[in-house]
Design a protein around this motif. Structure first.
Motif, PDB file in Angstrom:
ATOM      1  N   ASP A   4       0.863  -1.177   0.000  1.00 41.66           N
ATOM      2  CA  ASP A   4       0.000   0.000   0.000  1.00 41.66           C
ATOM      3  C   ASP A   4       0.901   1.228   0.000  1.00 41.66           C
ATOM      4  OD1 ASP A   4      -1.872   1.963   0.246  1.00 41.66           O
ATOM      5  OD2 ASP A   4      -2.716   1.241   2.147  1.00 41.66           O
ATOM      6  N   THR A   5       0.954   1.918  -1.128  1.00 43.21           N
ATOM      7  CA  THR A   5       1.803   3.108  -1.231  1.00 43.21           C
ATOM      8  C   THR A   5       1.155   4.339  -0.617  1.00 43.21           C
ATOM      9  OG1 THR A   5       0.922   3.645  -3.420  1.00 43.21           O
ATOM     10  CG2 THR A   5       2.859   2.204  -3.328  1.00 43.21           C
ATOM     11  N   GLY A   6      -0.133   4.227  -0.258  1.00 41.44           N
ATOM     12  CA  GLY A   6      -0.824   5.345   0.371  1.00 41.44           C
ATOM     13  C   GLY A   6      -1.489   6.294  -0.591  1.00 41.44           C
ATOM     14  N   GLY A   7      -1.243   6.189  -1.857  1.00 42.43           N
ATOM     15  CA  GLY A   7      -1.855   7.071  -2.841  1.00 42.43           C
ATOM     16  C   GLY A   7      -3.054   6.414  -3.510  1.00 42.43           C
ATOM     17  N   LYS A   8      -3.563   7.070  -4.553  1.00 36.19           N
ATOM     18  CA  LYS A   8      -4.692   6.550  -5.303  1.00 36.19           C
ATOM     19  C   LYS A   8      -4.270   5.300  -6.061  1.00 36.19           C
ATOM     20  CE  LYS A   8      -8.099   7.825  -8.812  1.00 36.19           C
ATOM     21  NZ  LYS A   8      -8.544   8.880  -9.767  1.00 36.19           N
ATOM     22  N   ASP A   9      -5.106   4.279  -5.982  1.00 35.71           N
ATOM     23  CA  ASP A   9      -4.789   2.981  -6.598  1.00 35.71           C
ATOM     24  C   ASP A   9      -3.431   2.478  -6.146  1.00 35.71           C
ATOM     25  OD1 ASP A   9      -7.185   2.988  -8.026  1.00 35.71           O
ATOM     26  OD2 ASP A   9      -6.294   4.060  -9.722  1.00 35.71           O
ATOM     27  N   GLY A  10      -3.123   2.713  -4.878  1.00 39.86           N
ATOM     28  CA  GLY A  10      -1.819   2.328  -4.367  1.00 39.86           C
ATOM     29  C   GLY A  10      -1.789   0.986  -3.684  1.00 39.86           C
ATOM     30  N   LYS A  11      -2.940   0.295  -3.624  1.00 38.35           N
ATOM     31  CA  LYS A  11      -2.982  -1.008  -2.958  1.00 38.35           C
ATOM     32  C   LYS A  11      -2.899  -2.131  -3.994  1.00 38.35           C
ATOM     33  CE  LYS A  11      -5.649   0.397   1.109  1.00 38.35           C
ATOM     34  NZ  LYS A  11      -6.863   0.137   1.926  1.00 38.35           N
ATOM     35  N   ASP A  51      19.242 -17.903   4.415  1.00 35.69           N
ATOM     36  CA  ASP A  51      17.925 -17.301   4.585  1.00 35.69           C
ATOM     37  C   ASP A  51      17.980 -15.883   4.014  1.00 35.69           C
ATOM     38  OD1 ASP A  51      15.336 -16.854   5.320  1.00 35.69           O
ATOM     39  OD2 ASP A  51      15.788 -16.436   7.425  1.00 35.69           O
ATOM     40  N   TRP A  52      17.565 -15.737   2.783  1.00 35.13           N
ATOM     41  CA  TRP A  52      17.662 -14.477   2.059  1.00 35.13           C
ATOM     42  C   TRP A  52      16.411 -13.628   2.285  1.00 35.13           C
ATOM     43  CZ3 TRP A  52      21.631 -12.685  -1.255  1.00 35.13           C
ATOM     44  CH2 TRP A  52      22.701 -13.575  -1.432  1.00 35.13           C
ATOM     45  N   THR A  53      16.626 -12.319   2.320  1.00 33.38           N
ATOM     46  CA  THR A  53      15.509 -11.369   2.371  1.00 33.38           C
ATOM     47  C   THR A  53      15.279 -10.812   0.973  1.00 33.38           C
ATOM     48  OG1 THR A  53      16.050 -10.726   4.643  1.00 33.38           O
ATOM     49  CG2 THR A  53      14.658  -9.220   3.380  1.00 33.38           C
ATOM     50  N   VAL A  54      14.045 -10.960   0.522  1.00 33.40           N
ATOM     51  CA  VAL A  54      13.670 -10.457  -0.802  1.00 33.40           C
ATOM     52  C   VAL A  54      12.871  -9.173  -0.597  1.00 33.40           C
ATOM     53  CG1 VAL A  54      12.466 -10.961  -2.958  1.00 33.40           C
ATOM     54  CG2 VAL A  54      13.599 -12.810  -1.703  1.00 33.40           C
ATOM     55  N   GLU A  55      13.422  -8.042  -1.047  1.00 34.31           N
ATOM     56  CA  GLU A  55      12.764  -6.749  -0.917  1.00 34.31           C
ATOM     57  C   GLU A  55      12.260  -6.278  -2.274  1.00 34.31           C
ATOM     58  OE1 GLU A  55      15.687  -4.156   0.735  1.00 34.31           O
ATOM     59  OE2 GLU A  55      15.303  -4.776   2.806  1.00 34.31           O
ATOM     60  N   VAL A  56      11.036  -5.768  -2.287  1.00 33.35           N
ATOM     61  CA  VAL A  56      10.446  -5.258  -3.519  1.00 33.35           C
ATOM     62  C   VAL A  56      10.014  -3.813  -3.271  1.00 33.35           C
ATOM     63  CG1 VAL A  56       8.655  -5.554  -5.261  1.00 33.35           C
ATOM     64  CG2 VAL A  56       9.631  -7.565  -4.132  1.00 33.35           C
ATOM     65  N   THR A  57      10.502  -2.933  -4.090  1.00 34.29           N
ATOM     66  CA  THR A  57      10.120  -1.523  -4.015  1.00 34.29           C
ATOM     67  C   THR A  57       9.151  -1.213  -5.146  1.00 34.29           C
ATOM     68  OG1 THR A  57      12.259  -0.925  -3.058  1.00 34.29           O
ATOM     69  CG2 THR A  57      10.957   0.853  -4.030  1.00 34.29           C
ATOM     70  N   VAL A  58       7.957  -0.745  -4.770  1.00 33.48           N
ATOM     71  CA  VAL A  58       6.900  -0.473  -5.744  1.00 33.48           C
ATOM     72  C   VAL A  58       6.581   1.015  -5.705  1.00 33.48           C
ATOM     73  CG1 VAL A  58       4.559  -1.022  -6.490  1.00 33.48           C
ATOM     74  CG2 VAL A  58       5.962  -2.776  -5.372  1.00 33.48           C
ATOM     75  N   ARG A  59       6.608   1.661  -6.879  1.00 35.82           N
ATOM     76  CA  ARG A  59       6.205   3.067  -6.982  1.00 35.82           C
ATOM     77  C   ARG A  59       4.989   3.154  -7.886  1.00 35.82           C
ATOM     78  NH1 ARG A  59       7.358   7.222 -10.467  1.00 35.82           N
ATOM     79  NH2 ARG A  59       8.953   6.012 -11.565  1.00 35.82           N
ATOM     80  N   THR A  60       3.883   3.741  -7.351  1.00 34.25           N
ATOM     81  CA  THR A  60       2.635   3.837  -8.103  1.00 34.25           C
ATOM     82  C   THR A  60       2.379   5.239  -8.648  1.00 34.25           C
ATOM     83  OG1 THR A  60       1.436   4.236  -6.035  1.00 34.25           O
ATOM     84  CG2 THR A  60       1.584   1.943  -6.813  1.00 34.25           C
ATOM     85  N   VAL A 101       6.585   2.393  -1.791  1.00 40.15           N
ATOM     86  CA  VAL A 101       6.694   1.589  -0.596  1.00 40.15           C
ATOM     87  C   VAL A 101       7.605   0.410  -0.886  1.00 40.15           C
ATOM     88  CG1 VAL A 101       4.739   0.071  -1.100  1.00 40.15           C
ATOM     89  CG2 VAL A 101       5.385   0.497   1.275  1.00 40.15           C
ATOM     90  N   THR A 102       8.257  -0.102   0.160  1.00 40.66           N
ATOM     91  CA  THR A 102       9.104  -1.290   0.052  1.00 40.66           C
ATOM     92  C   THR A 102       8.557  -2.366   0.971  1.00 40.66           C
ATOM     93  OG1 THR A 102      11.079   0.019  -0.468  1.00 40.66           O
ATOM     94  CG2 THR A 102      11.428  -2.218   0.351  1.00 40.66           C
TER      95      THR A 102
END
Length: 704
Positions: free
Chosen positions: A601-608, A680-689, A695-696
């Protein structure tokens, strides 16, 4: 010899029924050709919070109906909402109700694979902690009941009808054109057409229930039938029926032409036209299987489908021609017995068919198995080994048949001498109705005998004399008595009495001629059957046909069995999904391909939405990465920017950046993603809407 025909035919039929029943009964549990290769949550996992949706990934695209995916709570109540949706080429999701309590949940699925077979299964996952459940997680499929058995029998009969019809017609056209006038051969080919037509109609009606409820009462459901007609399999069955109408015309011309005499040029033109038209129709019928089953899916479908057509035509030419030869050897009349030249022509046709079967079979085996271990480790491979063994046995028997054929063709052999004598006798014109002419008619072309009978009926003096000699009457003496001895009245009375006797004697003479012709035919058949070379050929062909019955049953079961390549992929996926049943924040623990679902959830419109990461094979070295981005309603959508980073905190490695490329709407991928070591790897995804909404999100996964 003729007294043993019926028991042998009955034995062959009983063998056919027994083998068919045994093999089809054991085929149902392995009828699926697509396999579940992954899910989120995975089978047997325990997640801390209830997921928003359940995703299933199959080895190939499947058809999903409204109720194809269900999620049941411990009490057996449905907790899914909405219809299933495809999120990738082989991944399908169904959304869940919010606020689900802790406990064990059961996921059931019933879909149809791309090669037309129903696939069903079930598994469980738990929220918070495992609990008791009233739901039985069984993989009961609609193909396991009565409808499935009937559908399997229909498939076998359709293959058998195709083989008999196409192979029988090919035998007549290419090897023994005189056989077009033999009633037994005509009945064989027509019965093949009727069997294929009836079984195709039955499959069309059974299809809807076979892929859905499995209830016999739904066979005549017009709604299901309408849905079937819109599928690839339904279109193939309808196309097969249309081609069978053309096949009926072909058969009518093939056998109807035997009633008319034509010169050599007309006969050649007709044969060429029938050969071209028959090949086109037969190839079209074979394509109705190739375009809707194994060949249409998987590796190299553009090459696999033509290869499958050639394979089916070779099977029909060999096994169907063999059936026609068997019928000709046992059932053909003595005056139109199958000759040595016809057997030799079929021997060459069968040899070419076997070569085509070997070449196309090697390619199909590689395509469906993929490894040598699949021959022994999968049911498909084991059945294929049995099929290869049966083909080897048939080739061995066929070699014996070729030896008998060669002996028949040797100069001075009983069969060769008799055939030459029959050809000479057929050329001698019939001028009388005596016993000698009747015997010639029986051994000639088959029309001489009929002409002899007519001559005996129309010419009174010769038959009457013969009848008098046999019965001891003196009708000839009374007819030669001078009319002057008695008065004109006596002459008229004697003439009237002589006419009546002559009419009666003519009828008796005609009957006697028919009896003598039948005796001569039976005598010739006994002489033919006494030929040791022909007897050996008949026995070897009968044995070859018996093996062919079993071979065709094995082939039918193979078309209903999950290919070895798919089965091994499913086993690898199942081993990768074997995880401990302890709570975990990741739904992708363990080794093998990893699937991670991360809501954002980026917090903006259509951000979920939800971002899904697929990492395959999730081992040290090169890996392929696929990213799927969906809205909360399950619809794929594109985002302005998406980045992935991998970090192994325990070894202070990373973050290792990965920038995937866009493939389609909501789908990005990257190949050659290097994992330097296990952990045990951490997979991080950064999404910009949007320009400012970003959000990451992250999850851990055991890699290597």
């Amino acid at each position: 010899m003729t007294q043993t025909i019926a028991p042998r035919v009955r034995t062959l039929v009983l063998l056919f029924l027994a083998v068919t029943g045994a093999l089809l009964a054991g085929a149902a549990p392995a009828s699926a050709h697509a396999a579940l290769t992954g899910s989120d949550p995975r089978q047997g996992t325990v997640v801390e919070t209830a997921p928003a949706q359940v995703s299933l990934t199959f080895s190939e695209p499947v058809a999903v109906s409204d109720d194809a995916l269900r999620v049941l709570d411990p009490k057996g109540e449905r907790v899914d909402k909405g219809d299933p949706a495809g999120t990738g080429s082989t991944t399908y999701t169904v959304r869940l109700l919010g606020g689900l309590p802790d406990g064990t949940y059961t996921v059931t699925y019933q879909v149809v694979s791309a090669d037309s077979h129903p696939v069903a299964g079930a598994f469980t996952f738990s929220v918070g902690a495992p609990s008791k459940t009233s739901v039985e997680a069984s993989a009961q499929s609609s193909a396991d009941g009565l409808v499935g058995s009937l559908y399997g029998a229909g498939r076998y009969l359709s293959y058998a009808g195709f083989v008999v019809m196409v192979g029988g017609a090919a035998f007549v056209l290419a090897c023994w054109q005189r056989g077009s006038g033999v009633r037994a051969v005509q009945r064989l080919v027509v019965s093949g057409w009727l069997t294929l037509t009836a079984s195709t109609l039955a499959l069309l009606l059974l299809r809807g229930s076979y892929t859905s409820s499995g209830k016999i009462g739904d066979v005549l459901d017009l709604t299901l039938l309408s849905g079937v007609l819109q599928t690839k399999t339904g279109a193939a069955l309808v196309s097969r029926l249309l081609l069978l109408a053309a096949a009926a015309l072909f058969i009518a011309v093939l056998f109807g032409s035997a009633q008319y005499r034509r010169n050599d040029e007309e006969r050649r033109d007709l044969s060429l036209g029938l050969a071209v038209g028959g090949t086109v129709v037969a190839a079209g019928l074979a394509a109705s299987w190739a375009m809707s089953e194994h060949a249409s899916q998987g590796l190299q479908p553009g090459l696999a489908m033509p290869v499958d057509v050639v394979h089916l035509l070779a099977v029909a030419a060999w096994l169907g021609g063999l059936t026609a030869l068997l019928v000709a050897l046992y059932r053909a009349p003595a005056d139109t017995a199958v000759d040595t030249a016809a057997v030799q022509r079929f021997s060459r046709l069968a040899f070419g068919s076997v070569i085509a079967l070997v070449v196309t079979g090697i390619y199909q085996s590689w395509r469906q198995l993929g490894s040598w271990s699949a021959f022994t480790d999968t049911r498909y491979g084991q059945l294929l080994l049995v099929k290869i063994g049966l083909v080897a046995v048939m080739v061995g028997i066929a070699y014996a048949s070729r030896r008998w054929t060669a002996r028949l063709a040797e100069p001075g052999a009983p069969g060769t001498t008799r055939e030459k004598r029959e050809e000479t006798a057929a050329a001698v014109p019939v001028t009388g109705g005596g016993a000698g002419q009747e015997g010639t008619g029986a051994t000639g072309t088959g029309e001489t005998g009929a002409g002899t009978e007519k001559t005996a009926t129309a010419s009174a003096p010769t038959p009457v004399s013969t009848a008098s000699a046999d019965t001891g009457t003196d009708t000839d003496t009374e007819r030669e008595k001078p009319a002057a001895v008695t008065g004109s009245a006596e002459v008229r009375a004697e003439d009237s009495e002589a006419g009546a006797k002559a009419g009666g004697d003519s009828a008796r003479a005609a009957q006697l001629a028919r009896q003598r012709a039948a005796v001569a035919t039976a005598r010739q058949k006994r002489l033919r059957d006494a030929d040791p070379n022909r007897l050996g050929l008949r026995r070897s062909v009968l044995a070859e046909a018996g093996v062919a019955v079993v071979l065709l049953a094995i082939t039918t079961v193979l078309t209903q069995t999950e290919p070895g390549r798919t089965e091994q992929e499913a086993e690898r996926a199942a081993s990768a999904s074997s995880v401990p049943s302890a709570p975990s924040s990741s739904s992708a623990q363990g080794t093998g391909a990893v699937t991670l679902n991360m809501p954002f959830d980026t917090g903006g419109k259509d951000g979920k939405g939800v971002v899904t990461i697929d990492l395959d094979p999730a081992r040290v070295g090169g890996n392929s990465l696929h990213v799927y981005v969906e809205r909360t309603d399950g619809k794929a959508f594109d985002v302005p920017e998406l980045k992935v980073a991998l970090t192994l905190s325990a070894k202070s490695i990373g973050p290792l950046p990965v920038v995937p490329d866009r493939v389609s709407t909501g789908h990005l991928s990257a190949s050659g993603v290097q994992i330097p070591m296990a952990g045990d790897w951490t997979v991080e995804v950064t999404v910009r809407t949007s320009d400012i909404d970003q959000v990451t999100v992250s999850k851990n996964a055991q890699i290597g």
